[in-house]
Design a protein around this motif. Structure first.
Motif, PDB file in Angstrom:
ATOM      1  N   ALA A   1       0.841  -1.196   0.000  1.00 53.53           N
ATOM      2  CA  ALA A   1       0.000   0.000   0.000  1.00 53.53           C
ATOM      3  C   ALA A   1       0.874   1.244   0.000  1.00 53.53           C
ATOM      4  N   GLU A   2       1.723   1.353  -1.011  1.00 52.12           N
ATOM      5  CA  GLU A   2       2.717   2.426  -1.043  1.00 52.12           C
ATOM      6  C   GLU A   2       2.083   3.809  -0.932  1.00 52.12           C
ATOM      7  N   ALA A   3       1.019   4.061  -1.706  1.00 55.84           N
ATOM      8  CA  ALA A   3       0.405   5.390  -1.694  1.00 55.84           C
ATOM      9  C   ALA A   3      -0.218   5.691  -0.333  1.00 55.84           C
ATOM     10  N   GLN A   4      -0.897   4.716   0.266  1.00 57.65           N
ATOM     11  CA  GLN A   4      -1.512   4.954   1.564  1.00 57.65           C
ATOM     12  C   GLN A   4      -0.470   5.111   2.669  1.00 57.65           C
ATOM     13  N   VAL A   5       0.604   4.367   2.592  1.00 52.29           N
ATOM     14  CA  VAL A   5       1.668   4.490   3.584  1.00 52.29           C
ATOM     15  C   VAL A   5       2.311   5.877   3.511  1.00 52.29           C
TER      16      VAL A   5
END
Length: 409
Positions: A341-345
């Motif tokens: 979840a790169e964008a959410q992280v």
């Protein structure tokens, strides 16, 4: 020509210089066999590893459901721990990685079997390794006995609903009230087939039977326990593979969240973590699948003693929560799919949520996302490895990230 296996790849295959790949081999073993496209399909073991053991399952030779039954439990545990350490090291991360918590034999409570009609009847089981052949598994050492008891029902459903040219997928889930079966890939439904399938469900006492997402029979809600709450997830919905694995992950998440009174649960599913956490904190659960959120909400409303749980259907890959939406929470739980979840992280890091409990089924994407949080000033606590998928190369883990100077929320 002989080859010496140096290490295992991420799928559990042995790798010799070349590279040459050989299934079901172990480091240090000397093997021989015909190499085709960089792979030895049927390696002959000339010098076995001291970690080689007799596979406990009689189907292991033909079945592709397990990949590592030829290795000792100690070797598999050490290898899975090393997989996590290697993924972290590739991102320049050092962390304490504990020994895996491994689920016991015959504990898998959810599995997808293949079913096919034949001239003589039916075949139901797992595919052979890299093969379209179905291997029947009545003596499987992986699946829970309640799933194995459902094999006759699967044969009956396959006979009634599979085409002669196609293959069905039967997802079996053990629930507190009986077996939940979800079928895809079968023949189109008509009135006659609906009646026949409903009769099969009744004859085999299935809690629920669905066909391509349509409910055929529902004798009882197929209930799962998430803390004190009881939830009936939608057909085929995600569920932790074993009850032991779920308990280990839930206990770890609870410890990591600690006394936080406001928690956001990202990729919340049907409430695996949100509902147990609601025993002591107000929880906001965010999930892209509305049906799973509806199941979570029903479970919360029928439970007693839980604090407020709110839900939000949202695609966190396309529309991650932003810092102004996250900053009111004292802790976050995130359990994304294998892609991570790169964008959410990145948004969690910008929001400076004090504590983040991260659950992952992919050490590589976990390490990638962990680097984002570490760069933002978080510290990484010990990593707990949870092995729910015994004898497979699959690795799950959970770890806490904390800010050095946590704001009061």
């Amino acid at each position: 020509m002989t080859h010496t296996i140096e290490r295992l790849g991420h799928l559990g295959d042995g790798i010799a210089p070349g590279p040459v790949y050989a299934a079901r081999t172990l480091p240090g073993e000397v093997i021989e066999g015909e190499v085709a496209k960089g792979r030895i399909a049927a390696p002959r073991i000339l010098t076995p590893s001291p970690e080689r053991v007799a596979p406990p399952c009689r189907h292991y030779g033909a079945c592709g459901g397990c990949a590592l039954q030829h290795a000792s439990d100690a070797f598999v545990a050490g290898w899975k721990r090393e997989v996590v350490q290697t993924a972290l090291a590739a991102q320049g991360i050092e962390a304490e990685v504990g020994a895996p918590l491994t689920s016991t034999r015959n504990s898998r409570r959810r599995a997808t079997l293949s079913g096919r009609r034949t001239k003589k009847g039916t075949l139901v089981g797992f595919h052979g390794r890299a093969s379209g052949t179905i291997t029947e598994i009545p003596g499987c050492t992986l699946l829970h006995p309640d799933l194995l008891a459902g094999l006759p029902a699967c044969h009956a459903l396959t006979l009634a609903g599979a085409s002669r040219k196609g293959e069905m997928a039967l997802t079996l889930t053990r629930s507190d009230t009986g077996l939940d079966v979800a079928v895809t890939g079968g023949k189109p439904l008509d009135a006659q087939m609906r009646m026949e399938l409903a009769q099969i469900a009744g004859q085999h006492d299935l809690a629920r039977l669905s066909w391509e997402g349509e409910l055929i029979a529902g004798a009882r809600p197929p209930v799962q326990g998430f803390g004190v709450a009881r939830v009936a997830p939608p057909p085929g919905a995600f569920l932790q593979a074993t009850a032991e694995g779920q308990a280990a992950l839930t206990d770890a998440v609870r410890r990591m969240v600690g006394p936080a009174k406001t928690v956001i649960d990202l990729f919340a599913g049907s409430g695996t973590f949100a509902l147990p956490l609601a025993e002591s904190a107000e929880v906001h659960a965010v999930e892209g699948d509305r049906a799973m959120l509806d199941a979570l909400d029903r479970g919360w409303r029928t439970a007693t003693g839980l604090k407020s749980v709110t839900t939000e259907p949202r695609d966190l890959f396309r529309r991650p929560l932003l810092p102004d939406e996250l900053s009111r929470f004292a802790a976050a739980v995130i359990d994304p799919p294998r892609a991570g979840a790169e964008a959410q992280v990145q948004e969690l890091a910008r929001a400076a949520v004090p504590t983040i409990a991260a659950v992952s089924c992919n050490p590589v994407t976990f390490a990638r996302d962990a680097r984002i949080l570490l760069a933002a000033g978080y510290t990484l606590g010990p990593v707990t490895v949870v092995d729910q998928f015994r004898w497979s190369p699959h690795v799950e883990l959970v770890a806490a990230f904390r800010l050095a100077h946590m704001p009061q929320r």
